[in-house]
Design an enzyme around this catalytic site. Structure first.
Site, PDB file in Angstrom:
ATOM      1  N   HIS A  78       2.602  -7.082   2.404  1.00 22.66           N
ATOM      2  CA  HIS A  78       1.510  -7.499   3.295  1.00 22.66           C
ATOM      3  C   HIS A  78       1.247  -8.875   3.600  1.00 22.66           C
ATOM      4  CE1 HIS A  78       0.188  -3.095   3.460  1.00 22.66           C
ATOM      5  NE2 HIS A  78       0.749  -3.042   2.472  1.00 22.66           N
ATOM      6  N   ASP A 113      -5.687  -7.207   7.570  1.00 22.90           N
ATOM      7  CA  ASP A 113      -4.561  -6.131   6.947  1.00 22.90           C
ATOM      8  C   ASP A 113      -4.898  -4.889   7.510  1.00 22.90           C
ATOM      9  OD1 ASP A 113      -1.817  -5.931   5.541  1.00 22.90           O
ATOM     10  OD2 ASP A 113      -3.170  -4.691   4.561  1.00 22.90           O
TER      11      ASP A 113
HETATM   12  C1  G50 Z   1       2.089   0.968   0.237  1.00 23.11           C
HETATM   13  C2  G50 Z   1       2.375   2.380   0.157  1.00 23.11           C
HETATM   14  C3  G50 Z   1       2.835   3.364   1.114  1.00 23.11           C
HETATM   15  C4  G50 Z   1       2.438   2.963   2.466  1.00 23.11           C
HETATM   16  C5  G50 Z   1       2.096   1.597   2.811  1.00 23.11           C
HETATM   17  C6  G50 Z   1       1.784   0.643   1.472  1.00 23.11           C
HETATM   18  C7  G50 Z   1       1.954   1.003   3.938  1.00 23.11           C
HETATM   19  C8  G50 Z   1       1.604   1.789   5.027  1.00 23.11           C
HETATM   20  C9  G50 Z   1       0.652   1.258   6.073  1.00 23.11           C
HETATM   21  O1  G50 Z   1       1.603  -0.817   1.817  1.00 23.11           O
HETATM   22  O2  G50 Z   1       2.046  -0.210   4.130  1.00 23.11           O
HETATM   23  C10 G50 Z   1      -0.788   1.660   5.599  1.00 23.11           C
HETATM   24  C11 G50 Z   1      -1.044   1.554   4.245  1.00 23.11           C
HETATM   25  C12 G50 Z   1      -2.301   1.765   3.646  1.00 23.11           C
HETATM   26  C13 G50 Z   1      -3.243   2.212   4.616  1.00 23.11           C
HETATM   27  C14 G50 Z   1      -2.877   2.345   6.024  1.00 23.11           C
HETATM   28  C15 G50 Z   1      -1.711   2.252   6.408  1.00 23.11           C
HETATM   29  O3  G50 Z   1      -4.606   2.294   4.298  1.00 23.11           O
HETATM   30  O4  G50 Z   1       2.633   2.637  -1.306  1.00 23.11           O
HETATM   31  O5  G50 Z   1       2.611   3.537   3.473  1.00 23.11           O
END
Ligand code: G50
Ligand code: UDP
Length: 477
Positions: free
Chosen positions: A29, A126
């Site tokens: 991120h 983010d």
């Molecule tokens: C970590 C994870 C699964 C995952 C993601 C992670 C993403 C997907 C996008 O960072 O980045 C996303 C994450 C969190 C949220 C909404 C969207 O609340 O283990 O898919």
């Protein structure tokens, strides 16, 4: 690099847009935000880079310090977090807990944003923070955009999941507007548990995405044309703001010199290897293979006969890794004599490497990857063929997008973390040899590279996407 102080909007010189960036935690991120900061600054925007503190990994701290040191146009702004007692949270994942700590401190952002000087034109936050940050930014008021750090397919799941979610999920998910079905086994594991902290955040974020002023996404037209079209024509959910594809957000050349933590001479080693011969092996910044699987991987790399550069992680957080007794652990991990037998053609490194620079090195031709979304975009930009081995989270969905593009192969029967099934070294070696020998994959990967590069140069879809976004920031001042 000289930076223009103003942007020209329809013939007049307007004041430069001032954009605040708010990343969350985890290199997957943070890195796209750092790169976006550099792209925005190079196109004339003033950038305020907000850092929620304390950060949870050494790599995060070093990267932010490097960014600030590298560019006079980027102002750091510290966002001190409230204490967060995670003992009762419905997850033990350190990154999900940090998302939550930042979300619970969101009210403190209001004064930071309204007192920022010069006055801000927009905030980009983010995706993991969306539902906590949107109301705070709206009260300032400040136009707010979400940076979606994963694929358009994942965004489609995120915005439609609040409707799909329930006590039990079907074995095959149908996302409105998308032609392809999504097997339940491919979605992030925590989403199968409605009580998990990640699921709660994901559902809340998905619900409020319609209230953002725009969704900026690290993908591009040539990679996900149908999914982007479905999102932007209201077929996935009605009322979504513009989904602006600007990817791949470009790796910064200067970024990681000191972030390496010192002493990594992988690039010098690559200088001595033949063009396209080396397979780079990495499972990203937060994924450690089990000791048993690490040993099979060693066997696979050995039996493949390929040259390789393998970044080994044994712990999820880098802090914990430094505490380990390294020397002894390495020999035990790989099995007796491995390092000696592969000497000259294989190199194993522990700790942080500059992956952006490694994938750009002419000696690198293949990538055994967990398919973190940033890794997929970096491989596409350089036309590096990928052998996908997703481990958790959004990685199976990312591997699907990667495979469909033609960039590489994904042996779908390989297990992911927590399934407890060992993939044998011989199988890994066989698949890797096949991938590196395939002329068809080489040609397809070269085509992906060409399309990807084209999207980022003047006139390309992502170049224009970013230009349009900056014009919107300027309008909202
Ligand atoms: C970590 C994870 C699964 C995952 C993601 C992670 C993403 C997907 C996008 O960072 O980045 C996303 C994450 C969190 C949220 C909404 C969207 O609340 O283990 O898919
Ligand atoms: N990365 C790096 N060096 C490392 C490990 C990772 O430069 O030793 C970078 C990589 O290039 C990518 C990011 O960290 O930009 C990791 O993001 P990704 O989405 O690929 O996976 P994650 O680490 O989030 O699982």
């Amino acid at each position: 690099m000289s930076r223009p102080a103003a942007v020209v909007v329809s013939g007049e010189v307007a004041a430069a847009p001032q954009v605040a960036l708010l990343p969350s935690s985890g290199m997957g991120h943070l890195i796209p935000f750092i790169r976006l900061a550099a792209e925005l600054a190079s196109r004339g925007c003033g950038v305020t880079f907000i850092t929620p503190t304390p950060v949870i990994s050494g790599a995060e701290a070093r990267h932010v310090a490097d960014l600030v040191a590298s560019s006079a146009g980027i102002r750091p702004l510290e966002f001190p977090l409230l204490p967060f007692d995670s003992s009762t949270a419905a997850s033990t994942d350190p990154f999900f807990l940090q998302f939550e700590a930042i979300r619970r401190s969101a009210a403190l952002l209001g004064p930071l944003l309204s007192s920022a000087a010069p006055r801000l034109s927009a905030l980009i936050c983010d995706v993991t923070l969306t539902s906590a940050v949107l109301p705070v930014a709206a009260a300032v008021p400040l136009p707010t955009y979400v940076l979606f750090t994963s694929s358009a397919q994942m965004l489609s799941l995120c915005v439609s999941f609040p409707q799909i979610a329930g006590a039990s999920l079907p074995a095959i998910l149908k996302i409105p507007g998308l032609a392809e079905d999504l097997p339940l086994r491919s979605i992030p594991q925590p989403l199968r548990d409605p009580g998990n902290l990640f699921t709660t955040q994901f559902v809340e974020n998905g619900k409020v995405m319609v209230h953002a002023d725009g969704i900026v996404i690290n993908t591009w037209e040539a990679l996900e044309p149908a999914t982007l079209a479905a999102l932007n024509t209201g077929k996935v959910v009605p009322g979504l703001p513009p989904v602006v594809a600007i990817g791949p957000i470009l790796p910064e050349h200067s970024q990681s010199n000191s972030a390496g933590g010192g002493g990594d001479d992988s690039l010098a080693w690559l200088d001595g290897q033949p063009t396209g011969s080396v397979v780079y092996v990495s499972f990203g910044s937060r994924t450690a293979l089990s000791p048993e699987q690490t040993r099979e991987m060693a066997g696979g790399l050995e039996s493949s006969g390929c040259r390789f550069l393998w970044v080994v992680k044994t712990k999820k957080l880098d802090k914990e890794e430094q505490e380990e007794q390294e020397e002894q652990a390495m020999e035990e991990l790989f099995g007796d004599g491995f390092l000696r037998r592969v000497e000259g053609r294989g190199r194993v490194v522990k700790g942080w490497v500059d992956q952006g620079a490694i994938l750009a090195h002419p000696a690198v031709g293949g990538f055994v990857s967990h398919c973190g979304w940033n890794s997929v975009t970096e491989a596409a930009l350089r036309g590096i063929r990928v052998l996908a081995w997703p481990q958790h989270g959004d990685q199976r969905m990312n591997a699907g997008v990667m495979e469909k593009s033609g960039l590489g192969e994904w042996p779908k029967e390989w297990s992911w973390q927590g399934e407890g099934v060992l993939v044998q070294g011989e199988e890994i070696g066989r698949r890797l040899r096949g991938l590196m020998a395939s002329a068809a994959v080489a040609a397809a990967a070269a085509k992906v590279k060409e399309e990807t590069v084209r999207s980022k140069i003047a006139g390309g879809s992502s170049y224009s996407g970013l230009a349009n976004l900056i014009a919107r920031f300027a309008d909202s001042r």
